[in-house]
Design a protein around this motif. Structure first.
Motif, PDB file in Angstrom:
ATOM      1  N   LEU A 108       0.804  -1.224   0.000  1.00 63.16           N
ATOM      2  CA  LEU A 108       0.000   0.000   0.000  1.00 63.16           C
ATOM      3  C   LEU A 108       0.836   1.273   0.000  1.00 63.16           C
ATOM      4  N   GLU A 109       2.135   1.125   0.248  1.00 60.83           N
ATOM      5  CA  GLU A 109       3.049   2.272   0.235  1.00 60.83           C
ATOM      6  C   GLU A 109       2.600   3.370   1.198  1.00 60.83           C
ATOM      7  N   ILE A 110       2.327   2.960   2.415  1.00 62.47           N
ATOM      8  CA  ILE A 110       1.977   3.922   3.460  1.00 62.47           C
ATOM      9  C   ILE A 110       2.908   3.707   4.645  1.00 62.47           C
ATOM     10  N   ALA A 111       2.958   4.697   5.520  1.00 64.20           N
ATOM     11  CA  ALA A 111       3.884   4.670   6.648  1.00 64.20           C
ATOM     12  C   ALA A 111       3.586   3.495   7.573  1.00 64.20           C
ATOM     13  N   CYS A 112       4.638   2.923   8.123  1.00 65.42           N
ATOM     14  CA  CYS A 112       4.500   1.790   9.030  1.00 65.42           C
ATOM     15  C   CYS A 112       3.658   2.159  10.255  1.00 65.42           C
ATOM     16  N   GLN A 113       3.840   3.382  10.764  1.00 66.94           N
ATOM     17  CA  GLN A 113       3.089   3.817  11.938  1.00 66.94           C
ATOM     18  C   GLN A 113       1.592   3.869  11.644  1.00 66.94           C
ATOM     19  N   THR A 114       1.235   4.227  10.414  1.00 69.36           N
ATOM     20  CA  THR A 114      -0.177   4.261  10.027  1.00 69.36           C
ATOM     21  C   THR A 114      -0.782   2.863  10.079  1.00 69.36           C
ATOM     22  N   ILE A 115      -0.029   1.900   9.603  1.00 64.40           N
ATOM     23  CA  ILE A 115      -0.502   0.516   9.634  1.00 64.40           C
ATOM     24  C   ILE A 115      -0.644   0.040  11.078  1.00 64.40           C
ATOM     25  N   VAL A 116       0.348   0.360  11.909  1.00 69.65           N
ATOM     26  CA  VAL A 116       0.290  -0.007  13.332  1.00 69.65           C
ATOM     27  C   VAL A 116      -0.957   0.590  13.969  1.00 69.65           C
ATOM     28  N   ASP A 117      -1.225   1.862  13.655  1.00 70.00           N
ATOM     29  CA  ASP A 117      -2.402   2.527  14.218  1.00 70.00           C
ATOM     30  C   ASP A 117      -3.689   1.804  13.827  1.00 70.00           C
ATOM     31  N   TRP A 118      -3.808   1.432  12.541  1.00 70.03           N
ATOM     32  CA  TRP A 118      -5.034   0.776  12.083  1.00 70.03           C
ATOM     33  C   TRP A 118      -5.174  -0.633  12.655  1.00 70.03           C
ATOM     34  N   TYR A 119      -4.075  -1.334  12.828  1.00 68.58           N
ATOM     35  CA  TYR A 119      -4.141  -2.643  13.474  1.00 68.58           C
ATOM     36  C   TYR A 119      -4.575  -2.483  14.935  1.00 68.58           C
ATOM     37  N   ASN A 120      -4.123  -1.386  15.570  1.00 67.40           N
ATOM     38  CA  ASN A 120      -4.579  -1.084  16.936  1.00 67.40           C
ATOM     39  C   ASN A 120      -6.071  -0.772  16.952  1.00 67.40           C
ATOM     40  N   PHE A 121      -6.544  -0.012  15.938  1.00 71.58           N
ATOM     41  CA  PHE A 121      -7.975   0.308  15.848  1.00 71.58           C
ATOM     42  C   PHE A 121      -8.792  -0.981  15.739  1.00 71.58           C
ATOM     43  N   ALA A 122      -8.291  -1.935  14.951  1.00 75.55           N
ATOM     44  CA  ALA A 122      -9.004  -3.204  14.780  1.00 75.55           C
ATOM     45  C   ALA A 122      -9.107  -3.959  16.109  1.00 75.55           C
ATOM     46  N   ARG A 123      -8.017  -3.944  16.877  1.00 74.73           N
ATOM     47  CA  ARG A 123      -8.055  -4.621  18.177  1.00 74.73           C
ATOM     48  C   ARG A 123      -8.976  -3.896  19.150  1.00 74.73           C
ATOM     49  N   GLU A 124      -9.064  -2.562  19.026  1.00 73.17           N
ATOM     50  CA  GLU A 124      -9.990  -1.813  19.869  1.00 73.17           C
ATOM     51  C   GLU A 124     -11.432  -2.215  19.573  1.00 73.17           C
ATOM     52  N   VAL A 125     -11.730  -2.480  18.309  1.00 68.91           N
ATOM     53  CA  VAL A 125     -13.059  -2.977  17.947  1.00 68.91           C
ATOM     54  C   VAL A 125     -13.322  -4.299  18.663  1.00 68.91           C
ATOM     55  N   CYS A 126     -12.322  -5.169  18.673  1.00 67.23           N
ATOM     56  CA  CYS A 126     -12.451  -6.458  19.364  1.00 67.23           C
ATOM     57  C   CYS A 126     -12.777  -6.254  20.841  1.00 67.23           C
ATOM     58  N   THR A 127     -12.064  -5.323  21.473  1.00 72.47           N
ATOM     59  CA  THR A 127     -12.296  -5.040  22.888  1.00 72.47           C
ATOM     60  C   THR A 127     -13.712  -4.524  23.110  1.00 72.47           C
ATOM     61  N   CYS A 128     -14.158  -3.601  22.265  1.00 76.59           N
ATOM     62  CA  CYS A 128     -15.507  -3.030  22.398  1.00 76.59           C
ATOM     63  C   CYS A 128     -16.581  -4.098  22.218  1.00 76.59           C
ATOM     64  N   VAL A 129     -16.391  -4.993  21.245  1.00 71.18           N
ATOM     65  CA  VAL A 129     -17.371  -6.056  20.994  1.00 71.18           C
ATOM     66  C   VAL A 129     -17.473  -6.973  22.206  1.00 71.18           C
ATOM     67  N   LEU A 130     -16.332  -7.337  22.777  1.00 73.84           N
ATOM     68  CA  LEU A 130     -16.357  -8.218  23.949  1.00 73.84           C
ATOM     69  C   LEU A 130     -17.016  -7.536  25.143  1.00 73.84           C
ATOM     70  N   GLU A 131     -16.791  -6.235  25.291  1.00 75.86           N
ATOM     71  CA  GLU A 131     -17.411  -5.508  26.391  1.00 75.86           C
ATOM     72  C   GLU A 131     -18.931  -5.423  26.213  1.00 75.86           C
ATOM     73  N   LYS A 132     -19.361  -5.204  24.964  1.00 78.53           N
ATOM     74  CA  LYS A 132     -20.793  -5.087  24.688  1.00 78.53           C
ATOM     75  C   LYS A 132     -21.506  -6.427  24.842  1.00 78.53           C
ATOM     76  N   GLU A 133     -20.819  -7.496  24.469  1.00 77.63           N
ATOM     77  CA  GLU A 133     -21.430  -8.822  24.505  1.00 77.63           C
ATOM     78  C   GLU A 133     -20.936  -9.628  25.707  1.00 77.63           C
ATOM     79  N   SER A 134     -20.496  -8.904  26.704  1.00 82.29           N
ATOM     80  CA  SER A 134     -19.931  -9.563  27.893  1.00 82.29           C
ATOM     81  C   SER A 134     -20.944 -10.519  28.523  1.00 82.29           C
ATOM     82  N   GLU A 135     -20.514 -11.731  28.756  1.00 81.34           N
ATOM     83  CA  GLU A 135     -21.360 -12.726  29.413  1.00 81.34           C
ATOM     84  C   GLU A 135     -20.489 -13.656  30.244  1.00 81.34           C
ATOM     85  N   LYS A 136     -21.048 -14.116  31.324  1.00 82.76           N
ATOM     86  CA  LYS A 136     -20.305 -15.048  32.158  1.00 82.76           C
ATOM     87  C   LYS A 136     -20.286 -16.426  31.505  1.00 82.76           C
TER      88      LYS A 136
END
Length: 338
Positions: A108-136
């Motif tokens: 994609l010819e974009i900065a490495c930090q940009t990719i790191v940021d977007w991979y972090n955003f994706a993991r944040e989505v994972c965290t939010c989904v688990l929090e919203k669907e939290s179940e014992k």
């Protein structure tokens, strides 16, 4: 058929087609035909407008006196980012299929930090989904294995000194349900609080002989122990923690070889849980993850803020001129359709 990389490139060749596809997936807002809240008369329509943004499209009110514009990205996964829709989609696709950041940078010819940021955003989505669907997990007749594990320690006491992080987790046998969290200590109070927060009473819990677990029988759980210094499977009860042991290996393997920040460990655990629960056996992991993104960044919830729920005024009816000699003639110019 699952979405392939070539499909994204083909759709991105025509920006209108790409936007319409994302609207169809509800990943972008759909204002088509909605009444503009600013003027309460005009209707929104998707229009080409290269002056407004690099997306070259905008939702625009049909009222010539209003012409309110709304970005196609508003409220979405793509909002407030300079990258094109195509590149953000591709980064998301590469994250889903666990493509290395080095390869993404090359393609994609974009900065490495940009990719790191977007991979972090994706993991944040994972965290939010688990929090919203939290179940014992667990419950009557269910077995949950629990254990703590050290992340970030040196192997064979070689290499640079790493402080490491203790992680506590549990996994329910026969399902994909699990939880993992970093802990500052392994005291009874800390671990018992996490157990009660994540495991239902009546569950059969299997653990090692760590003294913090000795109270579980008094807290509404059936507790079985395995003394790992003597055997891996208890010869009397048959209890073992092989499931969570193998999960630790898979979880540690999923972490980056280097550059993992301690504060982000929980997001990596969320990523592992989401991949295991939603993506691993999905017929189309990419579209499945877009659904999860939509559950966190749902642009459709903004529609009431941008549109009017008031009924629009009826259109003026064409008036028929009365005979000149009629006594009912109204001299007002309002009766004339000019």
């Amino acid at each position: 058929m699952p979405v392939k990389l070539k499909d994204i490139y083909q759709k991105s060749a025509d920006l209108t087609c790409l936007i319409q596809w994302l609207i169809g997936l509800n990943v972008l807002i759909d204002l088509n035909g909605e009444t503009c809240k600013s003027c309460e008369t005009g209707k929104f329509g998707l229009r080409k407008d290269s002056s407004y943004s690099r997306d070259e499209h905008v939702w625009r009110c049909s009222n010539k006196k209003c012409h309110k514009k709304v970005s196609v990205r508003v409220g979405s996964w793509f909002e407030n980012h300079k990258l094109t829709l195509e590149k953000i989609l591709l980064i998301t696709y590469f994250w889903v299929y666990q493509v290395s950041e080095l390869f993404v940078r090359h393609e994609l010819e974009i900065a490495c930090q940009t990719i790191v940021d977007w991979y972090n955003f994706a993991r944040e989505v994972c965290t939010c989904v688990l929090e919203k669907e939290s179940e014992k997990i667990g419950g009557e007749g269910k077995v949950v294995e629990i254990e703590e594990s050290k992340f970030g320690k040196r192997k064979f006491h070689k290499g640079r000194k790493v402080e490491g992080v203790w992680v506590f987790g549990g996994i329910e046998r026969g399902s994909k349900k699990c939880f993992f969290t970093t802990v500052t200590d392994r005291s009874r109070e800390t671990l018992l609080g996490i157990i009660k927060q994540n495991i239902l009473p009546g569950t059969t819990i299997i653990s090692d002989c760590w003294k913090a677990y000795d109270i579980l029988d008094q807290e509404g759980f059936d507790h079985l122990k395995v003394n790992h210094s003597l055997h891996f499977v208890d010869p009397t009860t048959g209890a073992h923690t092989n499931t969570i042991e193998s999960t630790w290996r898979a979880l540690k393997k999923s972490l980056p070889v280097s550059g993992t920040v301690k504060s982000l460990y929980d997001t990596y655990f969320s990523q592992y849980c989401i991949r295991k629960k939603y993506l691993k056996d999905s017929s189309d992991p990419f579209l499945k993850f877009l659904e999860l993104i939509k559950s966190v960044y749902n642009p459709q919830i903004l529609i009431p803020q941008l549109t009017s729920d008031k009924p629009t005024s009826p259109k003026k009816q064409r008036h028929v001129l009365l005979p000149i000699l009629s006594p009912n003639i109204n001299d007002s110019m309002d009766d004339f359709d000019i």
